[in-house]
Design an enzyme around this catalytic site. Sequence first.
Site, PDB file in Angstrom:
ATOM      1  N   GLU A 210      -2.941   9.194   7.903  1.00 22.03           N
ATOM      2  CA  GLU A 210      -1.488   8.977   8.039  1.00 22.03           C
ATOM      3  C   GLU A 210      -0.923   9.748   9.234  1.00 22.03           C
ATOM      4  O   GLU A 210       0.106   9.385   9.772  1.00 22.03           O
ATOM      5  CB  GLU A 210      -0.752   9.365   6.748  1.00 22.03           C
TER       6      GLU A 210
ATOM      7  N   CYS B 171     -10.856   3.160  -0.776  1.00 20.73           N
ATOM      8  CA  CYS B 171      -9.470   3.459  -0.401  1.00 20.73           C
ATOM      9  C   CYS B 171      -9.226   2.695   0.887  1.00 20.73           C
ATOM     10  O   CYS B 171     -10.057   2.737   1.801  1.00 20.73           O
ATOM     11  CB  CYS B 171      -9.301   4.966  -0.173  1.00 20.73           C
ATOM     12  N   THR B 172      -8.107   1.987   0.945  1.00 23.65           N
ATOM     13  CA  THR B 172      -7.891   1.107   2.106  1.00 23.65           C
ATOM     14  C   THR B 172      -7.568   1.885   3.384  1.00 23.65           C
ATOM     15  O   THR B 172      -7.523   1.293   4.461  1.00 23.65           O
ATOM     16  CB  THR B 172      -6.780   0.077   1.806  1.00 23.65           C
ATOM     17  N   HIS B 173      -7.339   3.176   3.264  1.00 25.79           N
ATOM     18  CA  HIS B 173      -7.172   4.000   4.478  1.00 25.79           C
ATOM     19  C   HIS B 173      -8.517   4.257   5.167  1.00 25.79           C
ATOM     20  O   HIS B 173      -8.564   4.505   6.365  1.00 25.79           O
ATOM     21  CB  HIS B 173      -6.549   5.356   4.140  1.00 25.79           C
TER      22      HIS B 173
ATOM     23  N   TYR C 225      -0.520   8.599  -2.628  1.00 21.16           N
ATOM     24  CA  TYR C 225      -0.436   8.302  -4.057  1.00 21.16           C
ATOM     25  C   TYR C 225      -1.617   8.938  -4.806  1.00 21.16           C
ATOM     26  O   TYR C 225      -1.533   9.176  -6.005  1.00 21.16           O
ATOM     27  CB  TYR C 225      -0.510   6.782  -4.282  1.00 21.16           C
ATOM     28  N   GLY C 226      -2.715   9.174  -4.100  1.00 25.35           N
ATOM     29  CA  GLY C 226      -3.968   9.625  -4.717  1.00 25.35           C
ATOM     30  C   GLY C 226      -3.845  10.783  -5.688  1.00 25.35           C
ATOM     31  O   GLY C 226      -4.413  10.743  -6.784  1.00 25.35           O
TER      32      GLY C 226
ATOM     33  N   CYS D 168      -4.138  -1.466  -2.132  1.00 26.92           N
ATOM     34  CA  CYS D 168      -4.235  -0.025  -2.376  1.00 26.92           C
ATOM     35  C   CYS D 168      -5.079   0.139  -3.637  1.00 26.92           C
ATOM     36  O   CYS D 168      -4.750  -0.442  -4.682  1.00 26.92           O
ATOM     37  CB  CYS D 168      -2.834   0.545  -2.590  1.00 26.92           C
ATOM     38  N   ASN D 169      -6.164   0.887  -3.516  1.00 29.44           N
ATOM     39  CA  ASN D 169      -7.060   1.050  -4.663  1.00 29.44           C
ATOM     40  C   ASN D 169      -6.389   1.828  -5.793  1.00 29.44           C
ATOM     41  O   ASN D 169      -6.561   1.503  -6.968  1.00 29.44           O
ATOM     42  CB  ASN D 169      -8.327   1.782  -4.236  1.00 29.44           C
ATOM     43  N   THR D 170      -5.639   2.871  -5.418  1.00 24.32           N
ATOM     44  CA  THR D 170      -5.009   3.713  -6.433  1.00 24.32           C
ATOM     45  C   THR D 170      -4.005   2.888  -7.239  1.00 24.32           C
ATOM     46  O   THR D 170      -3.988   2.928  -8.474  1.00 24.32           O
ATOM     47  CB  THR D 170      -4.302   4.912  -5.758  1.00 24.32           C
TER      48      THR D 170
ATOM     49  N   ASP E  18       0.875  -1.184   0.000  1.00 25.30           N
ATOM     50  CA  ASP E  18       0.000   0.000   0.000  1.00 25.30           C
ATOM     51  C   ASP E  18       0.907   1.226   0.000  1.00 25.30           C
ATOM     52  O   ASP E  18       2.107   1.130   0.267  1.00 25.30           O
ATOM     53  CB  ASP E  18      -0.907   0.008   1.244  1.00 25.30           C
ATOM     54  N   SER E  19       0.296   2.391  -0.248  1.00 25.25           N
ATOM     55  CA  SER E  19       1.069   3.631  -0.197  1.00 25.25           C
ATOM     56  C   SER E  19       1.429   3.999   1.243  1.00 25.25           C
ATOM     57  O   SER E  19       2.253   4.880   1.459  1.00 25.25           O
ATOM     58  CB  SER E  19       0.241   4.769  -0.805  1.00 25.25           C
TER      59      SER E  19
HETATM   60  N1  DGL Z   1      -4.721   3.445   0.498  1.00 27.67           N
HETATM   61  C1  DGL Z   1      -4.644   3.836  -0.854  1.00 27.67           C
HETATM   62  C2  DGL Z   1      -5.868   3.472  -1.640  1.00 27.67           C
HETATM   63  O1  DGL Z   1      -6.503   2.505  -1.304  1.00 27.67           O
HETATM   64  C3  DGL Z   1      -4.069   5.133  -1.296  1.00 27.67           C
HETATM   65  C4  DGL Z   1      -4.024   6.319  -0.463  1.00 27.67           C
HETATM   66  C5  DGL Z   1      -3.114   7.353  -1.063  1.00 27.67           C
HETATM   67  O2  DGL Z   1      -1.913   7.124  -1.008  1.00 27.67           O
HETATM   68  O3  DGL Z   1      -3.583   8.369  -1.574  1.00 27.67           O
HETATM   69  O4  DGL Z   1      -6.191   4.105  -2.618  1.00 27.67           O
END
Ligand code: DGL
Length: 269
Positions: free
Chosen positions: A151, A184-186, A41-42, A72-74, A9-10
Amino acid sequence: MDQAIGVIDSGVGGLTVAHELMRQLPKERLIYLGDTARCPYGPRSKAEVQKFTFEMVDFLMNKNIKMLVIACNTATAFTLKALQEKLTIPVIGVIQPGARAAIKSTKNNRVGVIGTEGTVRSQAYTQALHSINENIHVNALACPLFVPMVEQGILSGPQAKEIVEESLQLFKLNNHQDTLILGCTHYPLIKDTIQEVIGMEVTVISSSEETARETSTTLDVHGLLFHGERIANHEFYTTGELDIFIKISKSIFQHSNLQTVSIEQAILN
Ligand code: DGL
């Protein structure tokens, strides 16, 4: 098979998927890498997300993983296909499992998706949902303030509530969705606040359970499951500050789980 499952993940978001993997597959070893130093990463371009993700994958391939979970979805939106073509090990992402879970849940065929700018721009959820059912009405919203907040370790309280309220207020009023995908996994780390703001009548979906199920099936199909007896030990790496990574890990994993985890800093090149 004794080798570990690689999870990327990011930052800390993929830990929500790692947690569910540890629950559903207690004998499997995980090697987790969060690129916290370059998170989020978004807002980044597709090319940049691809470059960073491939660097993470090289780090894990050097550790001889048997399967890769892009938690990580992105990164899933921008690299899943390329990685599935390039690597000889099985690779899965979080978007298809999240879409499947939403389809199971919705009764009025109106599904909301919240995620990073990259994920929303890619339209990966709309494509995944429509590949299963073309009649699903999809509304997607980017929530760029959520990842930096998570974060920093702000997972609840008045500041989290205010940011979530400001981001979701209009989205909530306009769309009549009965199901909301946390794309988004966050976001599962602030799920309670999101649920409170979006309304208790909306089913909030996190893809981690379905992703862990798909991991299990994939390992089984490829004959890669570990069949011996053991308490699995896990390796977690972050490219950023150890302190905040450990603090957030503690809030996700119970103490007993963390005893089987070593957390170290990683340098990518
Ligand atoms: N957790 C990540 C996701 O699922 C990305 C968050 C990010 O880095 O912007 O997209």
